[in-house]
Each structure stands twice: as structure tokens, then as C-alpha cells.
Scaffold this motif. Structure first.
Motif, PDB file in Angstrom:
ATOM      1  N   THR A  44     -17.731  45.277  15.926  1.00  0.00           N
ATOM      2  CA  THR A  44     -17.070  46.577  15.795  1.00  0.00           C
ATOM      3  C   THR A  44     -17.740  47.406  14.709  1.00  0.00           C
ATOM      4  O   THR A  44     -18.448  46.876  13.853  1.00  0.00           O
ATOM      5  N   PRO A  45     -17.480  48.714  14.701  1.00  0.00           N
ATOM      6  CA  PRO A  45     -17.999  49.556  13.618  1.00  0.00           C
ATOM      7  C   PRO A  45     -17.190  49.422  12.324  1.00  0.00           C
ATOM      8  O   PRO A  45     -17.593  49.930  11.286  1.00  0.00           O
ATOM      9  N   ALA A  46     -16.055  48.746  12.366  1.00  0.00           N
ATOM     10  CA  ALA A  46     -15.188  48.588  11.198  1.00  0.00           C
ATOM     11  C   ALA A  46     -15.762  47.565  10.216  1.00  0.00           C
ATOM     12  O   ALA A  46     -16.579  46.720  10.576  1.00  0.00           O
ATOM     13  N   ARG A  47     -15.314  47.642   8.988  1.00  0.00           N
ATOM     14  CA  ARG A  47     -15.687  46.645   7.976  1.00  0.00           C
ATOM     15  C   ARG A  47     -15.027  45.315   8.354  1.00  0.00           C
ATOM     16  O   ARG A  47     -13.828  45.257   8.610  1.00  0.00           O
ATOM     17  N   GLY A  48     -15.788  44.244   8.408  1.00  0.00           N
ATOM     18  CA  GLY A  48     -15.264  42.937   8.775  1.00  0.00           C
ATOM     19  C   GLY A  48     -14.941  42.096   7.559  1.00  0.00           C
ATOM     20  O   GLY A  48     -15.724  42.041   6.610  1.00  0.00           O
ATOM     21  N   CYS A  49     -13.780  41.438   7.574  1.00  0.00           N
ATOM     22  CA  CYS A  49     -13.338  40.606   6.447  1.00  0.00           C
ATOM     23  C   CYS A  49     -12.764  39.284   6.947  1.00  0.00           C
ATOM     24  O   CYS A  49     -12.209  39.204   8.047  1.00  0.00           O
ATOM     25  N   ILE A  50     -12.876  38.282   6.080  1.00  0.00           N
ATOM     26  CA  ILE A  50     -12.238  36.993   6.309  1.00  0.00           C
ATOM     27  C   ILE A  50     -11.840  36.442   4.945  1.00  0.00           C
ATOM     28  O   ILE A  50     -12.574  36.622   3.962  1.00  0.00           O
ATOM     29  N   ASP A  56     -13.515  28.575   3.697  1.00  0.00           N
ATOM     30  CA  ASP A  56     -13.555  27.214   3.145  1.00  0.00           C
ATOM     31  C   ASP A  56     -13.091  26.194   4.180  1.00  0.00           C
ATOM     32  O   ASP A  56     -13.682  25.126   4.316  1.00  0.00           O
ATOM     33  N   ALA A  57     -12.048  26.528   4.932  1.00  0.00           N
ATOM     34  CA  ALA A  57     -11.509  25.612   5.942  1.00  0.00           C
ATOM     35  C   ALA A  57     -12.501  25.359   7.077  1.00  0.00           C
ATOM     36  O   ALA A  57     -12.467  24.299   7.704  1.00  0.00           O
ATOM     37  N   LEU A  58     -13.401  26.337   7.307  1.00  0.00           N
ATOM     38  CA  LEU A  58     -14.370  26.211   8.393  1.00  0.00           C
ATOM     39  C   LEU A  58     -15.776  25.855   7.903  1.00  0.00           C
ATOM     40  O   LEU A  58     -16.729  25.934   8.663  1.00  0.00           O
ATOM     41  N   GLY A  59     -15.905  25.516   6.664  1.00  0.00           N
ATOM     42  CA  GLY A  59     -17.198  25.058   6.176  1.00  0.00           C
ATOM     43  C   GLY A  59     -17.946  26.009   5.269  1.00  0.00           C
ATOM     44  O   GLY A  59     -19.073  25.749   4.899  1.00  0.00           O
ATOM     45  N   GLY A  60     -17.362  27.141   4.939  1.00  0.00           N
ATOM     46  CA  GLY A  60     -17.954  27.997   3.924  1.00  0.00           C
ATOM     47  C   GLY A  60     -18.763  29.182   4.385  1.00  0.00           C
ATOM     48  O   GLY A  60     -18.291  30.298   4.306  1.00  0.00           O
ATOM     49  N   GLN A  61     -19.962  28.997   4.860  1.00  0.00           N
ATOM     50  CA  GLN A  61     -20.902  30.084   5.108  1.00  0.00           C
ATOM     51  C   GLN A  61     -20.525  30.905   6.339  1.00  0.00           C
ATOM     52  O   GLN A  61     -20.223  30.354   7.391  1.00  0.00           O
ATOM     53  N   CYS A  62     -20.575  32.238   6.192  1.00  0.00           N
ATOM     54  CA  CYS A  62     -20.311  33.100   7.346  1.00  0.00           C
ATOM     55  C   CYS A  62     -21.462  34.094   7.511  1.00  0.00           C
ATOM     56  O   CYS A  62     -22.310  34.244   6.632  1.00  0.00           O
ATOM     57  N   HIS A  63     -21.480  34.792   8.645  1.00  0.00           N
ATOM     58  CA  HIS A  63     -22.486  35.817   8.922  1.00  0.00           C
ATOM     59  C   HIS A  63     -22.345  36.928   7.879  1.00  0.00           C
ATOM     60  O   HIS A  63     -21.239  37.261   7.466  1.00  0.00           O
ATOM     61  N   PRO A  64     -23.448  37.544   7.464  1.00  0.00           N
ATOM     62  CA  PRO A  64     -23.380  38.594   6.440  1.00  0.00           C
ATOM     63  C   PRO A  64     -22.557  39.826   6.831  1.00  0.00           C
ATOM     64  O   PRO A  64     -22.197  40.615   5.957  1.00  0.00           O
ATOM     65  N   ASP A  65     -22.251  39.997   8.111  1.00  0.00           N
ATOM     66  CA  ASP A  65     -21.403  41.120   8.529  1.00  0.00           C
ATOM     67  C   ASP A  65     -19.966  40.988   8.030  1.00  0.00           C
ATOM     68  O   ASP A  65     -19.222  41.970   8.032  1.00  0.00           O
ATOM     69  N   TRP A  66     -19.564  39.791   7.642  1.00  0.00           N
ATOM     70  CA  TRP A  66     -18.173  39.530   7.254  1.00  0.00           C
ATOM     71  C   TRP A  66     -18.074  39.373   5.742  1.00  0.00           C
ATOM     72  O   TRP A  66     -18.713  38.502   5.161  1.00  0.00           O
ATOM     73  N   ALA A  67     -17.260  40.207   5.113  1.00  0.00           N
ATOM     74  CA  ALA A  67     -17.009  40.103   3.679  1.00  0.00           C
ATOM     75  C   ALA A  67     -15.949  39.031   3.439  1.00  0.00           C
ATOM     76  O   ALA A  67     -14.908  39.023   4.097  1.00  0.00           O
ATOM     77  N   VAL A  68     -16.213  38.149   2.505  1.00  0.00           N
ATOM     78  CA  VAL A  68     -15.243  37.117   2.142  1.00  0.00           C
ATOM     79  C   VAL A  68     -14.346  37.703   1.057  1.00  0.00           C
ATOM     80  O   VAL A  68     -14.827  38.190   0.031  1.00  0.00           O
ATOM     81  N   ILE A  69     -13.019  37.677   1.314  1.00  0.00           N
ATOM     82  CA  ILE A  69     -12.073  38.303   0.388  1.00  0.00           C
ATOM     83  C   ILE A  69     -11.068  37.291  -0.139  1.00  0.00           C
ATOM     84  O   ILE A  69     -10.780  36.291   0.502  1.00  0.00           O
ATOM     85  N   SER A  70     -10.527  37.592  -1.300  1.00  0.00           N
ATOM     86  CA  SER A  70      -9.479  36.759  -1.917  1.00  0.00           C
ATOM     87  C   SER A  70      -8.121  37.118  -1.328  1.00  0.00           C
ATOM     88  O   SER A  70      -7.975  38.131  -0.628  1.00  0.00           O
ATOM     89  N   ASP A  71      -7.127  36.319  -1.652  1.00  0.00           N
ATOM     90  CA  ASP A  71      -5.768  36.638  -1.203  1.00  0.00           C
ATOM     91  C   ASP A  71      -5.284  37.954  -1.812  1.00  0.00           C
ATOM     92  O   ASP A  71      -4.564  38.712  -1.162  1.00  0.00           O
ATOM     93  N   GLN A  72      -5.681  38.247  -3.052  1.00  0.00           N
ATOM     94  CA  GLN A  72      -5.305  39.522  -3.676  1.00  0.00           C
ATOM     95  C   GLN A  72      -5.937  40.694  -2.940  1.00  0.00           C
ATOM     96  O   GLN A  72      -5.282  41.709  -2.689  1.00  0.00           O
TER      97      GLN A  72
END
Length: 87
Positions: A44-50, A56-72
């Protein structure tokens, strides 16, 4: 700015709808059964987050299109974005 929380991997028709509906200022968040999408480019054209806990539950590393965010940061997204849709 909209927040779309994906709970399952979208089909082709859903992806087409998201491409029409989502814009660059919007956010898509992967949750539940959609989390494996983190290994693929954001369709999608939207900003991607996880959430960090989900990567961590899926092994850590993700594609650079997805920003890893905290619960906050997740809570901040919810507070800052309207409309919110869970799919």
C-alpha cells in the motif's frame, strides 16, 4: 489520516481497495494473522507498521518497508488517527 489494522492477509480485491483508499499520510498496522506480511514489501502507499512484540514473536527481522514500533507508539497511532478500521 486513517489507521488500518490488518488482522489477516488481504486478498487481491482487498489490496486493490486499500490502494484506492489509503494515502501516504495513512498508517497500516499488521496484527494477528497479517503479521507474516512483515517479510514482504508493503503493498500500500500508507506507512507500514508492526509492533516490536510481534516481530519478536516471529523471529525479529522484517522487510524495510515496515517500521517496528513500541506499544507506546501504537497507542499514539490510535490517538492520532481517524478514521480507524480493523480488517
Amino acid at each position: 489520516m486513517a489507521l488500518l489494522t490488518l488482522t489477516a492477509v488481504p486478498g487481491e480485491a482487498q489490496r486493490e481497495l486499500f490502494e484506492l483508499w489509503l494515502q501516504a499520510g495513512d498508517v497500516i498496522l499488521l496484527r494477528e494473522d497479517a503479521r507474516p506480511m512483515m517479510w514482504q514489501p508493503n503493498p500500500t502507499p500508507a506507512r507500514g507498521c508492526i509492533r516490536q512484540a510481534d516481530t519478536d514473536a516471529l523471529g525479529g527481522q522484517c522487510h524495510p518497508d515496515w517500521a517496528v514500533i513500541s506499544d507506546q507508539e501504537w497507542a499514539d497511532l490510535i490517538a492520532e488517527h481517524q478514521p480507524q478500521l480493523t480488517w
